[in-house]
Design an enzyme around this catalytic site. Structure first.
Site, PDB file in Angstrom:
ATOM      1  N   GLY A 224       0.812  -1.206   0.000  1.00 13.83           N
ATOM      2  CA  GLY A 224       0.000   0.000   0.000  1.00 13.83           C
ATOM      3  C   GLY A 224       0.851   1.262   0.000  1.00 13.83           C
ATOM      4  CG  LEU A 225       2.230   3.057   2.981  1.00 13.60           C
ATOM      5  CD1 LEU A 225       3.618   2.943   3.590  1.00 13.60           C
ATOM      6  CD2 LEU A 225       1.373   4.021   3.786  1.00 13.60           C
ATOM      7  CB  CYS A 226       0.824   3.463  -3.910  1.00 16.28           C
ATOM      8  SG  CYS A 226      -0.139   1.939  -3.834  1.00 16.28           S
ATOM      9  N   GLY A 227      -1.468   5.930  -2.356  1.00 16.90           N
ATOM     10  CA  GLY A 227      -2.666   6.710  -2.658  1.00 16.90           C
ATOM     11  C   GLY A 227      -3.832   5.829  -3.079  1.00 16.90           C
TER      12      GLY A 227
ATOM     13  CG  PHE B 113      -1.757   2.157  -8.026  1.00 18.82           C
ATOM     14  CD1 PHE B 113      -1.582   2.551  -9.332  1.00 18.82           C
ATOM     15  CD2 PHE B 113      -1.471   0.840  -7.680  1.00 18.82           C
ATOM     16  CE1 PHE B 113      -1.124   1.653 -10.288  1.00 18.82           C
ATOM     17  CE2 PHE B 113      -1.024  -0.058  -8.624  1.00 18.82           C
ATOM     18  CZ  PHE B 113      -0.851   0.349  -9.932  1.00 18.82           C
TER      19      PHE B 113
END
Length: 290
Positions: free
Chosen positions: A89-92, A94
């Protein structure tokens, strides 16, 4: 109201988080260039493969030599959705954008009375879809241990899909992924996978060719490879999109952390000033009382 110690601890905590997000942003930026180059390099090969298949498919049109992967079963009762997302994760937004598109497709198919099956590629897609459609998931693939996506990884997924088709598990297969457009823009895409959708026949390719071996045999080898190529292209597009989205998300997080630190510092200074002023008033009042 928080004490001065609580404010100091919170400022220190936000600063530590800011260092992490900044480091993640720099790592994503370093990986983005290579991922973007790989995704862009895969596009011409994929498009050329479609053109080659279209030319050969024209040669066998009506001849009954085309493999079942290209012609399909003649029905569209059972649909397999291959949903490719990231493993982290940690990709908005996406991952959620890809899953949102897949969910819309699932709801539409179920409303039409179709049978839906799901094969997830990437842990995030599985985690999101199992909440509502756990009973529809027939298989899952995770690539979190793979440092660099290779064609062999896509080929394994393609073999799973083809094996399901040959067992009569589905009639139509659709691949969901995110096409990389720019660092701040990734486009969720639904691409037909089976029956294989060929591109347009190239201009000037109306010449008659004799194939050795036969056109049907050539298609029998090329069509499975084309499925693997399309999946490989989707995985590369996802990697580039994930790095771009992560870079943007971590940049925003770093900026937000900076703003929070500024606000907390102002609150801390005001509260400390008020406390000092209060102590001075008490000292002066005590002195005057004497």
């Amino acid at each position: 109201m928080a004490s001065l110690k609580d404010l100091r601890n919170r400022i220190a905590s936000v600063k530590a988080t800011q260092k992490i997000t900044k480091a993640m942003q720099m790592v994503a930026a370093a990986k983005l260039r290579r991922a973007q180059e790989a995704a862009e390099a895969a596009r011409p090969y994929s498009e050329r493969m479609d053109a080659v298949l279209a030319n050969i498919a024209q040669a066998v049109a009506g001849g009954g030599e085309a493999p079942a992967l290209m012609t399909g079963t003649g029905k569209d009762d059972v649909h397999l959705l291959v949903v490719a997302t990231a493993d982290r994760g940690l990709c908005g937004g996406f991952n959620s954008q890809i899953v949102r598109l897949a969910r819309e497709h699932i709801r539409k198919l179920l409303a039409e009375g179709k049978t839906v099956k799901i094969l997830t590629v990437g842990r995030k897609g599985y985690d999101m879809l199992r909440r509502d459609y756990a009973r529809l998931i027939v298989d899952r693939v995770e690539l979190k241990e793979i440092k660099q996506i290779g064609f062999a990884n896509a080929d394994e997924i393609a073999k799973k899909v083809i094996a399901l088709f040959e067992d009569g598990q589905f009639d139509v297969c659709t691949l969901f992924y995110s096409r990389f457009k720019s660092v701040i823009s990734q486009v969720p895409t639904a691409q037909p996978l089976i029956p294989v959708a060929t591109g347009e026949v190239e201009e000037g390719s109306n010449s008659v060719y004799e194939y050795e071996p036969s056109a049907g045999d050539i298609l029998g080898d090329l069509v499975p490879r084309n499925i693997a190529v399309q999946i490989f292209k989707a995985l590369l597009e996802n990697v580039a999109g994930e790095m771009g989205a992560k870079m943007t998300a971590m940049d925003n997080a770093t900026r937000n952390a900076g703003e929070m630190i500024d606000k907390l510092t102002i609150t801390y200074n005001r509260q400390r000033q008020a406390q000092i002023t209060k102590e001075l008033i008490e000292i002066i009042s005590g002195a005057e009382a004497l």
